[in-house]
Design an enzyme around this catalytic site. Structure first.
Site, PDB file in Angstrom:
ATOM      1  N   TYR A 152       0.831  -1.221   0.000  1.00  0.00           N
ATOM      2  CA  TYR A 152       0.000   0.000   0.000  1.00  0.00           C
ATOM      3  C   TYR A 152       0.867   1.274   0.000  1.00  0.00           C
ATOM      4  CZ  TYR A 152      -3.394   3.263   2.269  1.00  0.00           C
ATOM      5  OH  TYR A 152      -4.194   4.319   2.627  1.00  0.00           O
ATOM      6  N   LEU A 178       6.081 -10.413  -2.363  1.00  0.00           N
ATOM      7  CA  LEU A 178       4.655 -10.558  -2.705  1.00  0.00           C
ATOM      8  C   LEU A 178       3.882 -11.330  -1.633  1.00  0.00           C
ATOM      9  CD1 LEU A 178       4.929 -11.276  -6.558  1.00  0.00           C
ATOM     10  CD2 LEU A 178       5.023  -9.085  -5.346  1.00  0.00           C
ATOM     11  N   ASP A 216      12.562 -12.628  -0.878  1.00  0.00           N
ATOM     12  CA  ASP A 216      12.326 -12.403   0.544  1.00  0.00           C
ATOM     13  C   ASP A 216      13.590 -11.830   1.180  1.00  0.00           C
ATOM     14  OD1 ASP A 216      11.944 -12.691   3.247  1.00  0.00           O
ATOM     15  OD2 ASP A 216      10.909 -14.615   3.058  1.00  0.00           O
ATOM     16  N   ASN A 270       9.851 -12.341  10.434  1.00  0.00           N
ATOM     17  CA  ASN A 270       9.879 -11.642   9.141  1.00  0.00           C
ATOM     18  C   ASN A 270      10.390 -10.211   9.308  1.00  0.00           C
ATOM     19  OD1 ASN A 270       8.972 -11.576   6.236  1.00  0.00           O
ATOM     20  ND2 ASN A 270       7.728  -9.889   7.024  1.00  0.00           N
ATOM     21  N   THR A 321       6.563   2.945  13.487  1.00  0.00           N
ATOM     22  CA  THR A 321       5.155   3.246  13.733  1.00  0.00           C
ATOM     23  C   THR A 321       5.001   4.066  15.006  1.00  0.00           C
ATOM     24  OG1 THR A 321       3.011   2.264  14.236  1.00  0.00           O
ATOM     25  CG2 THR A 321       4.895   0.964  14.851  1.00  0.00           C
ATOM     26  N   TYR A 340       2.991  -7.313  16.469  1.00  0.00           N
ATOM     27  CA  TYR A 340       3.455  -6.514  15.322  1.00  0.00           C
ATOM     28  C   TYR A 340       4.157  -5.236  15.803  1.00  0.00           C
ATOM     29  CZ  TYR A 340       3.195  -2.486  12.340  1.00  0.00           C
ATOM     30  OH  TYR A 340       3.520  -1.313  11.700  1.00  0.00           O
ATOM     31  N   HIS A 341       3.467  -4.461  16.666  1.00  0.00           N
ATOM     32  CA  HIS A 341       4.070  -3.196  17.094  1.00  0.00           C
ATOM     33  C   HIS A 341       5.386  -3.453  17.824  1.00  0.00           C
ATOM     34  CE1 HIS A 341      -0.121  -1.571  16.412  1.00  0.00           C
ATOM     35  NE2 HIS A 341       0.577  -0.534  15.993  1.00  0.00           N
ATOM     36  N   LYS A 375       8.420  -3.701  15.676  1.00  0.00           N
ATOM     37  CA  LYS A 375       8.952  -2.393  15.260  1.00  0.00           C
ATOM     38  C   LYS A 375       9.893  -1.835  16.320  1.00  0.00           C
ATOM     39  CE  LYS A 375       6.611  -1.435  11.447  1.00  0.00           C
ATOM     40  NZ  LYS A 375       7.253  -1.383  10.136  1.00  0.00           N
ATOM     41  N   LEU A 398      -9.828   4.654   9.399  1.00  0.00           N
ATOM     42  CA  LEU A 398     -10.597   5.566   8.554  1.00  0.00           C
ATOM     43  C   LEU A 398     -10.972   4.926   7.214  1.00  0.00           C
ATOM     44  CD1 LEU A 398     -11.874   8.305   8.120  1.00  0.00           C
ATOM     45  CD2 LEU A 398      -9.647   9.197   7.437  1.00  0.00           C
TER      46      LEU A 398
HETATM   47  P1  NAD Z   1       1.610  -3.692   3.019  1.00  0.00           P
HETATM   48  O1  NAD Z   1       1.372  -4.989   3.697  1.00  0.00           O
HETATM   49  O2  NAD Z   1       0.580  -3.179   2.080  1.00  0.00           O
HETATM   50  O3  NAD Z   1       3.005  -3.741   2.234  1.00  0.00           O
HETATM   51  C1  NAD Z   1       4.148  -4.375   2.736  1.00  0.00           C
HETATM   52  C2  NAD Z   1       4.872  -5.008   1.555  1.00  0.00           C
HETATM   53  O4  NAD Z   1       6.060  -5.638   2.041  1.00  0.00           O
HETATM   54  C3  NAD Z   1       4.040  -6.091   0.866  1.00  0.00           C
HETATM   55  O5  NAD Z   1       4.009  -5.883  -0.525  1.00  0.00           O
HETATM   56  C4  NAD Z   1       4.750  -7.379   1.240  1.00  0.00           C
HETATM   57  O6  NAD Z   1       4.639  -8.370   0.220  1.00  0.00           O
HETATM   58  C5  NAD Z   1       6.185  -6.907   1.445  1.00  0.00           C
HETATM   59  N1  NAD Z   1       6.964  -7.754   2.369  1.00  0.00           N
HETATM   60  C6  NAD Z   1       6.622  -8.147   3.622  1.00  0.00           C
HETATM   61  N2  NAD Z   1       7.594  -8.919   4.136  1.00  0.00           N
HETATM   62  C7  NAD Z   1       8.568  -9.001   3.201  1.00  0.00           C
HETATM   63  C8  NAD Z   1       9.817  -9.673   3.143  1.00  0.00           C
HETATM   64  N3  NAD Z   1      10.267 -10.429   4.156  1.00  0.00           N
HETATM   65  N4  NAD Z   1      10.582  -9.545   2.031  1.00  0.00           N
HETATM   66  C9  NAD Z   1      10.144  -8.799   0.990  1.00  0.00           C
HETATM   67  N5  NAD Z   1       8.966  -8.152   0.979  1.00  0.00           N
HETATM   68  C10 NAD Z   1       8.182  -8.255   2.082  1.00  0.00           C
HETATM   69  O7  NAD Z   1       1.903  -2.638   4.171  1.00  0.00           O
HETATM   70  P2  NAD Z   1       1.820  -1.046   4.121  1.00  0.00           P
HETATM   71  O8  NAD Z   1       0.509  -0.634   4.668  1.00  0.00           O
HETATM   72  O9  NAD Z   1       2.261  -0.545   2.808  1.00  0.00           O
HETATM   73  O10 NAD Z   1       2.918  -0.676   5.207  1.00  0.00           O
HETATM   74  C11 NAD Z   1       4.268  -0.508   4.806  1.00  0.00           C
HETATM   75  C12 NAD Z   1       5.129  -0.196   6.013  1.00  0.00           C
HETATM   76  O11 NAD Z   1       4.651   0.986   6.632  1.00  0.00           O
HETATM   77  C13 NAD Z   1       5.098  -1.284   7.073  1.00  0.00           C
HETATM   78  O12 NAD Z   1       6.388  -1.445   7.601  1.00  0.00           O
HETATM   79  C14 NAD Z   1       4.167  -0.735   8.124  1.00  0.00           C
HETATM   80  O13 NAD Z   1       4.522  -1.217   9.379  1.00  0.00           O
HETATM   81  C15 NAD Z   1       4.389   0.748   7.999  1.00  0.00           C
HETATM   82  N6  NAD Z   1       3.189   1.514   8.402  1.00  0.00           N
HETATM   83  C16 NAD Z   1       2.011   1.353   7.724  1.00  0.00           C
HETATM   84  C17 NAD Z   1       0.892   2.097   8.140  1.00  0.00           C
HETATM   85  C18 NAD Z   1      -0.443   1.967   7.470  1.00  0.00           C
HETATM   86  O14 NAD Z   1      -1.403   2.585   7.964  1.00  0.00           O
HETATM   87  N7  NAD Z   1      -0.568   1.226   6.383  1.00  0.00           N
HETATM   88  C19 NAD Z   1       1.020   2.983   9.219  1.00  0.00           C
HETATM   89  C20 NAD Z   1       2.233   3.111   9.874  1.00  0.00           C
HETATM   90  C21 NAD Z   1       3.324   2.368   9.458  1.00  0.00           C
HETATM   91  N1  USQ Z   2     -10.291   0.733  15.517  1.00  0.00           N
HETATM   92  C1  USQ Z   2     -11.658   0.810  15.747  1.00  0.00           C
HETATM   93  N2  USQ Z   2     -12.477   0.284  14.809  1.00  0.00           N
HETATM   94  C2  USQ Z   2     -12.034  -0.322  13.671  1.00  0.00           C
HETATM   95  C3  USQ Z   2     -10.640  -0.373  13.437  1.00  0.00           C
HETATM   96  C4  USQ Z   2      -9.813   0.140  14.387  1.00  0.00           C
HETATM   97  O1  USQ Z   2     -12.101   1.337  16.752  1.00  0.00           O
HETATM   98  O2  USQ Z   2     -12.844  -0.785  12.881  1.00  0.00           O
HETATM   99  C5  USQ Z   2      -9.357   1.310  16.498  1.00  0.00           C
HETATM  100  C6  USQ Z   2      -8.333   0.339  17.044  1.00  0.00           C
HETATM  101  O3  USQ Z   2      -8.817  -0.346  18.174  1.00  0.00           O
HETATM  102  C7  USQ Z   2      -7.172   1.266  17.356  1.00  0.00           C
HETATM  103  C8  USQ Z   2      -7.285   2.373  16.323  1.00  0.00           C
HETATM  104  O4  USQ Z   2      -8.611   2.302  15.806  1.00  0.00           O
HETATM  105  O5  USQ Z   2      -7.345   1.839  18.617  1.00  0.00           O
HETATM  106  C9  USQ Z   2      -6.309   2.222  15.162  1.00  0.00           C
HETATM  107  O6  USQ Z   2      -6.445   0.909  14.647  1.00  0.00           O
HETATM  108  P1  USQ Z   2      -6.044   0.586  13.126  1.00  0.00           P
HETATM  109  O7  USQ Z   2      -6.460  -0.808  12.833  1.00  0.00           O
HETATM  110  O8  USQ Z   2      -6.504   1.660  12.246  1.00  0.00           O
HETATM  111  O9  USQ Z   2      -4.450   0.750  13.183  1.00  0.00           O
HETATM  112  P2  USQ Z   2      -3.326  -0.113  13.893  1.00  0.00           P
HETATM  113  O10 USQ Z   2      -3.775  -1.471  14.256  1.00  0.00           O
HETATM  114  O11 USQ Z   2      -2.739   0.723  14.972  1.00  0.00           O
HETATM  115  O12 USQ Z   2      -2.272  -0.298  12.732  1.00  0.00           O
HETATM  116  C10 USQ Z   2      -2.146   0.594  11.610  1.00  0.00           C
HETATM  117  C11 USQ Z   2      -1.285  -0.131  10.587  1.00  0.00           C
HETATM  118  C12 USQ Z   2       0.094  -0.381  11.179  1.00  0.00           C
HETATM  119  C13 USQ Z   2       0.673   0.923  11.683  1.00  0.00           C
HETATM  120  C14 USQ Z   2      -0.267   1.621  12.660  1.00  0.00           C
HETATM  121  C15 USQ Z   2       0.186   3.018  13.009  1.00  0.00           C
HETATM  122  O13 USQ Z   2      -1.894  -1.356  10.205  1.00  0.00           O
HETATM  123  O14 USQ Z   2       0.940  -0.939  10.184  1.00  0.00           O
HETATM  124  O15 USQ Z   2       1.889   0.666  12.331  1.00  0.00           O
HETATM  125  O16 USQ Z   2      -1.554   1.793  12.017  1.00  0.00           O
HETATM  126  S1  USQ Z   2      -0.168   3.430  14.679  1.00  0.00           S
HETATM  127  O17 USQ Z   2      -1.594   3.184  14.927  1.00  0.00           O
HETATM  128  O18 USQ Z   2       0.208   4.784  14.880  1.00  0.00           O
HETATM  129  O19 USQ Z   2       0.624   2.505  15.488  1.00  0.00           O
END
Ligand code: NAD
Ligand code: USQ
Length: 482
Positions: A100, A122, A163, A207, A233, A270-271, A274, A328
């Site tokens: 994403y 992938l 990978d 991973n 994060t 997960y968190h 990080k 959101l």
């Molecule tokens: P995503 O799952 O859409 O994309 C992650 C990509 O990494 C995928 O295409 C997956 O195939 C690849 N991947 C995973 N493990 C791998 C490996 N071992 N080797 C090679 N490729 C690998 O996730 P995203 O939402 O794009 O998030 C990207 C990064 O941003 C993550 O590190 C996530 O923790 C961080 N992040 C995302 C959000 C969010 O709201 N989406 C918020 C805060 C932080």
């Molecule tokens: N939440 C709801 N309803 C829902 C979904 C989520 O109330 O339908 C709440 C959750 O309980 C949480 C908050 O909204 O309190 C955020 O949850 P989320 O699922 O939107 O986000 P989170 O699990 O924290 O993870 C996402 C990404 C992750 C990134 C993180 C940033 O998947 O990769 O690290 O956002 S942060 O939240 O700042 O840690």
């Protein structure tokens, strides 16, 4: 160069499709892509193996597309030292570039004249298959995405499928591409996914932590001046009852003062992965002089960026399900299909949020202004903070203007988290570097809601309610039912 991943059942995608070859251009190599997905009783079989060659769950050959020759982006000549030759564009490896945030960023950087290589296993697409979920938006294969980008813009993005936990694969990618910067998005990023069962928790930490360690070793071994831009994060900090600083806090204790890493209180496996990553990166900056920026990103929303808008084959993924969907984005899709907005518990959970257009901007700013050698820099990457209740009210309001009837429900919280708490996180460093935020406005909500309405026939409403409980996770592998 085959990178083997383990298995008990094998689906060889290449047997059903013609092998795909990228035409050779000057100075480029092309390998056929073969792809063998694997499944076993445990979702990742022998994925975690110590003391032997790691076995992962698909076989991949690196596929390399020719390198673009156009519109060079120059490294910044700002306050931070730079190391690239001034006449050459920066070469940026985007790990996780099929995901994403990574897809939008890879296109943005390519458009800005950086030479870009995507490295991705992938595995994210595999999670969808495992869980029986799909992006709201139809997404093209990575090969078709890149072909489309090339035909629209003339720009080529290199592709290395593999990978990063496989160090041999990563080494080859480093040696062939020679990155000046690595943007590392390539992790398992869902908190619920990491809390499904033991095997997913172990997979996530293996991973993410091993992958990042490998990136650090690859930089040390092959590109010691390369700038690591790592996606962390905001969730690393948790929800302390004091202001959250950007990475470090100055503390006076028993009459002595020091500036220390800000305390971490992550609340999912997960968190926590990080947090481990951040510690490993900080240590290697000190020990080996690695230059790194940890981008503690908040929750990302939205789907459109200038580049993904250029063609439907470039469309980004948008997750709305209970495992990978985030607050959101989920609420907009729920509103579009008439599902009540799923507020977990009391809804006072407050987090930092940002538009995906700002994700790509922030990453570019970090690359253009690299950390110094040995510096471990931390930026909080979000633009506004909202509680879940505030988001629900905004979506209700915007939805009603579009004629939607939007209700909210309080769902028993599947997570263990504070539902009413203080939250005030600093986020000035990226603004100081020039970030111009796209704040959450009525027009953005309109556009996201309209987007969700456009694709609402693709929504599987059974995937909306949360199915993973923090308290009930156990050792036994769980099947998430479709
Ligand atoms: P995503 O799952 O859409 O994309 C992650 C990509 O990494 C995928 O295409 C997956 O195939 C690849 N991947 C995973 N493990 C791998 C490996 N071992 N080797 C090679 N490729 C690998 O996730 P995203 O939402 O794009 O998030 C990207 C990064 O941003 C993550 O590190 C996530 O923790 C961080 N992040 C995302 C959000 C969010 O709201 N989406 C918020 C805060 C932080
Ligand atoms: N939440 C709801 N309803 C829902 C979904 C989520 O109330 O339908 C709440 C959750 O309980 C949480 C908050 O909204 O309190 C955020 O949850 P989320 O699922 O939107 O986000 P989170 O699990 O924290 O993870 C996402 C990404 C992750 C990134 C993180 C940033 O998947 O990769 O690290 O956002 S942060 O939240 O700042 O840690």
């Amino acid at each position: 160069m085959a990178h083997l991943l383990s298995t008990s059942c094998t689906i060889n995608v290449s047997s059903g499709c013609k092998p795909y070859y990228i035409p050779l251009n000057q100075g480029s190599r092309a390998f056929p892509t073969s792809f063998t997905l694997q499944a076993s009783k445990s979702p990742f079989g022998r994925l975690v193996s110590f003391g032997e060659k790691p076995q992962r769950n698909f076989t991949v050959h690196s596929t390399t597309l020719p390198i673009s020759k156009e519109a060079p982006a120059q490294p910044s000549s700002g306050a931070h030292e730079t190391f690239n030759e001034p006449s050459k564009p920066q070469r940026v490896m985007v790990i996780g570039g099929d995901g994403y945030c990574g897809w939008a960023t890879a296109l943005h950087l390519s458009n800005k004249g950086y030479e870009v290589a995507i490295v991705d296993s992938l595995v994210r697409r595999l999670f969808d298959h495992q869980l029986g979920i799909e992006s709201l938006t139809p997404i093209a294969s990575i090969h078709n995405r890149l072909r489309c980008w090339k035909s629209l813009t003339g720009k080529t993005i290199e592709l290395h499928i593999g990978d990063i936990c496989d160090f041999e694969f990563l080494s080859e990618a480093f040696k062939s591409f020679e990155p000046d910067a690595v943007v590392h998005f390539g992790e398992q990023r869902s908190a619920p996914y990491s809390m499904i069962d033991r095997s997913r928790a172990v997979f996530t930490q293996n991973n993410n932590v091993i992958g990042t360690l490998n990136v650090l070793f690859a930089i040390k071994e092959f590109r010691e001046q390369c700038h690591l831009v790592k996606l962390g994060t905001m969730g690393e900090y948790g929800t302390p009852n004091i202001d959250i600083e950007e990475g470090y806090i100055t503390i006076t204790h028993n009459g002595r003062t020091d500036t220390l890493p800000y305390p971490k209180q992550a609340s999912s496996f997960y968190h926590l992965s990080k947090v481990h990553d951040s510690n490993n990166i900080a240590f290697t900056c000190k020990a080996w002089g690695i230059r790194a920026t940890d981008l503690n990103q908040g929750v990302v929303y939205g789907v459109k960026t200038d580049e993904t808008e250029m063609h439907e084959e470039l469309c980004n993924r948008l997750d709305y399900d209970g495992v990978f969907g985030t607050a959101l984005n989920r609420f907009c899709v729920q509103a579009a299909v008439g599902h009540p907005l799923t507020v977990y518990g009391k809804g006072g959970q407050t987090r930092g949020y940002l538009d995906i257009r700002d994700t790509v901007q922030c990453v570019e700013l970090a690359i253009a202004n690299p950390a110094r050698s040995g510096e471990f820099r931390v930026f909080n990457q979000f633009t506004e903070q909202f509680s879940v209740n505030e988001l629900a009210a905004l979506v209700k309001n915007a939805g009603e203007k579009l004629g939607l009837n939007v209700e909210s429900i309080s769902v028993p919280n599947p997570r263990v988290e504070a539902e009413e708490h203080y939250y005030n996180a600093k986020h000035t460093k990226l603004v100081e570097l020039g970030l111009e935020p796209h704040l959450l406005s009525d027009s953005l909500l309109d556009s996201l809601l309209n987007f969700a309405i456009e694709f609402k026939d693709r929504v599987d409403t059974k995937q909306i309610m949360p199915s993973v409980s923090w308290r009930k996770m156990g050792v036994k592998p769980r099947t998430i039912t479709a």
